[in-house]
Design a protein around this motif. Structure first.
Motif, short mmCIF file in Angstrom:
data_model
loop_
_atom_site.label_atom_id
_atom_site.label_comp_id
_atom_site.label_asym_id
_atom_site.label_seq_id
_atom_site.Cartn_x
_atom_site.Cartn_y
_atom_site.Cartn_z
N HIS A 1 0.84 -1.19 0.00
CA HIS A 1 0.00 0.00 0.00
C HIS A 1 0.88 1.25 0.00
O HIS A 1 1.97 1.24 0.59
N GLN A 2 0.40 2.29 -0.64
CA GLN A 2 1.17 3.53 -0.72
C GLN A 2 1.09 4.35 0.56
O GLN A 2 1.93 5.21 0.80
N SER A 3 0.10 4.09 1.38
CA SER A 3 -0.07 4.89 2.59
C SER A 3 -0.82 4.09 3.65
O SER A 3 -1.34 3.01 3.37
N PHE A 4 -0.86 4.63 4.85
CA PHE A 4 -1.61 3.99 5.93
C PHE A 4 -2.09 5.06 6.90
O PHE A 4 -1.51 6.16 6.99
N THR A 5 -3.17 4.77 7.62
CA THR A 5 -3.72 5.71 8.60
C THR A 5 -3.49 5.17 10.00
O THR A 5 -3.47 3.96 10.22
N PHE B 1 -0.07 8.55 6.65
CA PHE B 1 1.36 8.51 6.36
C PHE B 1 1.59 7.93 4.96
O PHE B 1 1.01 6.91 4.59
N PHE B 2 2.47 8.60 4.18
CA PHE B 2 2.79 8.18 2.83
C PHE B 2 4.26 7.74 2.78
O PHE B 2 5.13 8.44 3.29
N LEU C 1 6.08 10.36 5.20
CA LEU C 1 5.60 11.72 5.38
C LEU C 1 4.15 11.64 5.86
O LEU C 1 3.32 11.00 5.22
N GLY C 2 3.88 12.28 6.99
CA GLY C 2 2.54 12.20 7.57
C GLY C 2 1.81 13.53 7.55
O GLY C 2 2.41 14.58 7.76
N ILE C 3 0.53 13.48 7.23
CA ILE C 3 -0.35 14.65 7.29
C ILE C 3 -1.50 14.29 8.22
O ILE C 3 -2.18 13.29 8.01
N LEU D 1 -7.71 11.63 4.48
CA LEU D 1 -7.10 11.85 3.18
C LEU D 1 -6.96 10.55 2.39
O LEU D 1 -7.19 10.51 1.20
N GLY D 2 -6.58 9.49 3.07
CA GLY D 2 -6.41 8.22 2.38
C GLY D 2 -7.71 7.66 1.87
O GLY D 2 -7.76 6.97 0.87
N ASP D 3 -8.81 7.94 2.61
CA ASP D 3 -10.12 7.47 2.16
C ASP D 3 -10.64 8.29 0.99
O ASP D 3 -11.34 7.79 0.12
N PHE D 4 -10.27 9.59 1.00
CA PHE D 4 -10.79 10.48 -0.03
C PHE D 4 -10.10 10.25 -1.37
O PHE D 4 -10.70 10.16 -2.41
#
Length: 355
Positions: free
Chosen positions: A78-82, A102-103, A113-115, A129-132
């Motif tokens: 996966h490219q990212s995780f929450t 996090f990406f 990198l986390g937002i 963000l990951g869901d959107f």
């Protein structure tokens, strides 16, 4: 644009945001970069090179949760995780609940990198963000590229069952509402600001999004009327994040971007296209026809008896008229070529347009 550049660009938006938080963590937990609200506030006596670690920013007990999600995402490609983390408020030491996306930004899936954003405070929207959007999908890339190209106005949420609207502070301010109005108890509907001519098409595209069970993302260009009666062009993205047991949408999230500058360029291209088209027609059918008439008259005069001076003047006029005809043909050719170039640009815009 590669994923890393897009994510880095998006992180810059987070740095300027009053709502989002941003941090970059190494595999060891060392903080590489962060915004000013992450980590302890350095004092005069602190070594500027002193490293900051995960435990300086978040509850130490959260590290296992973070690592578990990181490894899980890595193993599943996966490219990212929450992950939900408790952020330390310095210097008080209080803990604030926050939600992060996090990406991965290195090939070894170590540096992330986390937002994030706080979840303990009542906010006008709750956007994962990951869901959107997922930066690995074509839709996600398009949204990120659009955010980097245009001005992000804000986010919106619509509860279908309650017919309730929630909008972000930035979107509300763009529409012209004051801080008191935004913090009041009366909900603000951004849909009522959509230009009346664009509203039916927007509803139609939203209906298609619903009928495809969300498989066809919602994307639409439309005009927004601000409270000051000024009109701007906007690009809206949306995604249904909750569905009822019967398959009906119950909650939608979206973001809106200001594309006014892009639309002005597009309108200018169309106007220039029509101008060149009319100019080519005028040159080809009107001016060259009159030049042909003049040449015809000169041929008749040339066949008539005349003195040397008259003959010289007829030949001179004939020469200049032919040169004028050549200039017109060259100008027509350039206008047609330029017009085809603009038509190609407009065709590309049309193919990428949601209309």
């Amino acid at each position: 644009m590669n994923d890393y550049d897009a994510i880095q660009g998006f992180s810059q938006l987070a740095v300027l945001s009053e709502y989002f938080l941003q941090v970059t963590l190494e595999k060891t937990g060392r903080v590489i970069t962060s915004d000013s609200s992450i980590g302890p506030v350095p004092t005069f006596f602190d070594n500027k090179e002193k490293p900051i670690f995960f435990s300086d920013c978040f509850a130490a007990s959260n590290w296992g949760k973070y690592e578990s999600q990181r490894i899980k995402a890595w193993k599943n490609s996966h490219q990212s995780f929450t992950v939900d983390l408790q952020k330390i408020e310095h210097p008080e030491g209080d803990l604030v609940d926050t939600k992060w996306e996090f990406f991965f930004i290195t090939e070894d899936y170590g540096t992330c990198l986390g937002i994030g954003h706080p979840v303990s405070q009542p906010m006008p929207y709750n956007l994962g963000l990951g869901d959107f959007f997922d930066s690995a999908t074509s839709e996600g890339k398009e949204i990120i590229d659009s955010i980097l190209e245009d001005k992000l106005l804000g986010f919106w949420e619509f509860d279908v069952s309650k017919k309730g609207d929630k909008i972000s502070k930035g979107l509300g301010q763009m529409l012209g509402y004051t801080q008191d109005e935004l913090s009041g108890s009366t909900p603000i509907s951004w849909q009522k600001h959509i230009h009346p001519e664009d509203f039916p098409n927007l509803l139609n595209d939203l209906s298609i999004h619903f009928k495809t069970a969300g498989n066809l993302p919602f994307k639409k260009e439309f005009r927004i009327n601000q409270k000051s009666n000024q009109t701007i062009w906007a690009l809206g993205f949306g995604k249904t994040i909750e569905w009822s047991n019967t398959g009906h949408p119950t909650k939608i999230l979206g973001c809106i971007l200001d594309i006014s500058d892009r639309k002005k360029q597009e309108i200018w291209l169309k106007e220039h296209h029509y101008f060149l088209k009319e100019l080519a027609f005028e040159q080809s059918h009107t001016l060259r026809a009159r030049v042909a008439n003049i040449l015809g008259i000169l041929e008749i005069l040339d066949s008539e008896p005349q003195n040397n001076e008259s003959k010289r003047l007829v030949q001179l006029i004939k020469k200049e008229t032919k040169l004028l005809d050549q200039s017109l043909k060259k100008s027509i050719k350039e206008s047609v070529q330029k017009n085809k170039s603009i038509e190609n640009d407009l065709s590309n815009e049309s193919n990428s347009s949601p209309f």
